[in-house]
Design a protein around this motif. Structure first.
Motif, PDB file in Angstrom:
ATOM      1  N   THR A  45     -35.760  26.299 -24.594  1.00 31.90           N
ATOM      2  CA  THR A  45     -35.540  24.935 -25.076  1.00 31.90           C
ATOM      3  C   THR A  45     -34.214  24.826 -25.806  1.00 31.90           C
ATOM      4  OG1 THR A  45     -37.941  24.673 -25.363  1.00 31.90           O
ATOM      5  CG2 THR A  45     -36.514  23.103 -26.516  1.00 31.90           C
ATOM      6  N   ARG A  58     -34.083  19.388 -28.265  1.00 30.94           N
ATOM      7  CA  ARG A  58     -35.496  19.675 -27.982  1.00 30.94           C
ATOM      8  C   ARG A  58     -35.808  19.553 -26.493  1.00 30.94           C
ATOM      9  NH1 ARG A  58     -34.064  19.961 -33.249  1.00 30.94           N
ATOM     10  NH2 ARG A  58     -35.840  19.812 -34.688  1.00 30.94           N
ATOM     11  N   ILE A  73     -36.544  20.831 -22.952  1.00 26.10           N
ATOM     12  CA  ILE A  73     -36.964  22.063 -22.286  1.00 26.10           C
ATOM     13  C   ILE A  73     -36.095  22.234 -21.052  1.00 26.10           C
ATOM     14  CG2 ILE A  73     -38.845  23.277 -21.111  1.00 26.10           C
ATOM     15  CD1 ILE A  73     -40.801  21.760 -22.900  1.00 26.10           C
ATOM     16  N   ARG A 100     -43.079  25.580 -32.041  1.00 25.17           N
ATOM     17  CA  ARG A 100     -43.442  24.161 -32.126  1.00 25.17           C
ATOM     18  C   ARG A 100     -43.524  23.546 -30.730  1.00 25.17           C
ATOM     19  NH1 ARG A 100     -46.051  19.774 -33.530  1.00 25.17           N
ATOM     20  NH2 ARG A 100     -44.804  17.890 -33.651  1.00 25.17           N
ATOM     21  N   ILE A 101     -42.569  23.866 -29.867  1.00 31.98           N
ATOM     22  CA  ILE A 101     -42.580  23.338 -28.500  1.00 31.98           C
ATOM     23  C   ILE A 101     -43.821  23.836 -27.756  1.00 31.98           C
ATOM     24  CG2 ILE A 101     -41.316  23.171 -26.327  1.00 31.98           C
ATOM     25  CD1 ILE A 101     -40.000  21.777 -28.748  1.00 31.98           C
ATOM     26  N   TYR A 156     -42.655  15.235 -21.263  1.00 30.62           N
ATOM     27  CA  TYR A 156     -42.141  15.652 -22.563  1.00 30.62           C
ATOM     28  C   TYR A 156     -40.638  15.380 -22.662  1.00 30.62           C
ATOM     29  CZ  TYR A 156     -40.201  18.741 -26.100  1.00 30.62           C
ATOM     30  OH  TYR A 156     -39.482  19.224 -27.163  1.00 30.62           O
ATOM     31  N   ASN A 157     -39.883  15.764 -21.645  1.00 27.37           N
ATOM     32  CA  ASN A 157     -38.424  15.603 -21.671  1.00 27.37           C
ATOM     33  C   ASN A 157     -37.983  14.154 -21.546  1.00 27.37           C
ATOM     34  OD1 ASN A 157     -37.590  18.278 -22.017  1.00 27.37           O
ATOM     35  ND2 ASN A 157     -37.583  18.705 -19.831  1.00 27.37           N
ATOM     36  N   HIS A 173     -39.239  11.746 -30.271  1.00 30.19           N
ATOM     37  CA  HIS A 173     -39.402  12.678 -31.388  1.00 30.19           C
ATOM     38  C   HIS A 173     -38.928  12.010 -32.673  1.00 30.19           C
ATOM     39  CE1 HIS A 173     -39.952  16.783 -29.390  1.00 30.19           C
ATOM     40  NE2 HIS A 173     -39.896  15.927 -28.395  1.00 30.19           N
TER      41      HIS A 173
END
Length: 237
Positions: A88, A93, A95, A168-169, A199-200, A205
């Protein structure tokens, strides 16, 4: 809440964040935390360990692909336990590389790093930070880092806080996306691919001013703003 708030307003529903979570909790709609733990790091080996280049807030990134954090976590299907390797970008953040395998051999783990190289958008030098696991210290993995001109950095020992972002990821993927056990390895592989895409591309966030990792990874204006903030904090310190 951030994502659905505009729809609540359009529908004339007055519901704050705390009220929203109270509603979810009352209707048993919150994700239940999991407390199981499996250690995937074997740092008791004779291979060379590299110094921690991020210790004491050194080399803090102010734009994407300056620091990459890597880790391996276990995931399960109806066919057994499998291993997910993740790399990552510490700044955005995002990935950048992943690989699901049925073992933790270096030849499996290095495939996530190869994906990173194919997805890179910038050509500056990067630091690769990981634990001192056998796979990351292996000749195969270190040769790949050298070929890609990426500098290795490792935790001082088995201390998850020295690789906290990678941990965390792992937690976000496992406890927000991979909630249900797939029947097969191939089903899990598809679910992980879809989850990382969401997620990406779609998950905002708080640490990114409610932007997604992909937005931050490609937004130079945001990068410049963050660089100024980091330099200001450094000057104050």
């Amino acid at each position: 809440y951030y994502l659905i708030k505009p729809k609540l307003i359009d529908a004339g529903i007055k519901l704050g964040r705390d009220g929203f979570f109270d509603y979810l909790r009352t209707n048993d709609l919150l994700v239940k935390p999991k407390r199981s733990y499996t250690k995937t790091t074997n740092s008791k080996h004779w291979l060379k360990k590299h110094p921690n280049l991020l210790k004491d807030n050194q080399n803090q990134p102010f734009m994407p692909e300056q620091v990459l954090v890597a880790d391996i976590t276990y995931v399960k299907s109806g066919e057994g336990t499998h291993y997910l390797s993740l790399v990552t970008d510490a700044y955005s953040r995002h990935i950048m590389g992943y690989h699901l395998s049925e073992d933790m051999r270096a030849c499996s783990v290095v495939k996530a790093l190869k994906m990173v190289q194919s997805n890179r958008c910038y050509d500056h030098t990067a630091i690769h930070h990981s634990d001192r696991g056998l796979q990351y210290c292996s000749e195969l993995y270190q040769e790949a880092l050298q070929a890609y001109k990426i500098v290795p950095s490792m935790t001082d020992g088995y201390d998850c806080y020295q690789n906290a972002l990678a941990e965390r990821i792992n937690g976000i993927l496992k406890y927000e996306f991979l909630l249900y056990e797939c029947n097969t390895f191939n089903e899990l592989k598809v679910l992980i691919k879809e989850s990382i895409h969401i997620y990406n591309e779609r998950r905002p966030h708080l640490s990114l001013n409610m932007l997604t990792p992909n937005q931050v990874h490609r937004n130079i204006g945001y990068n410049s703003q963050r660089k100024s903030q980091i330099l200001a904090v450094s000057d104050f310190s």
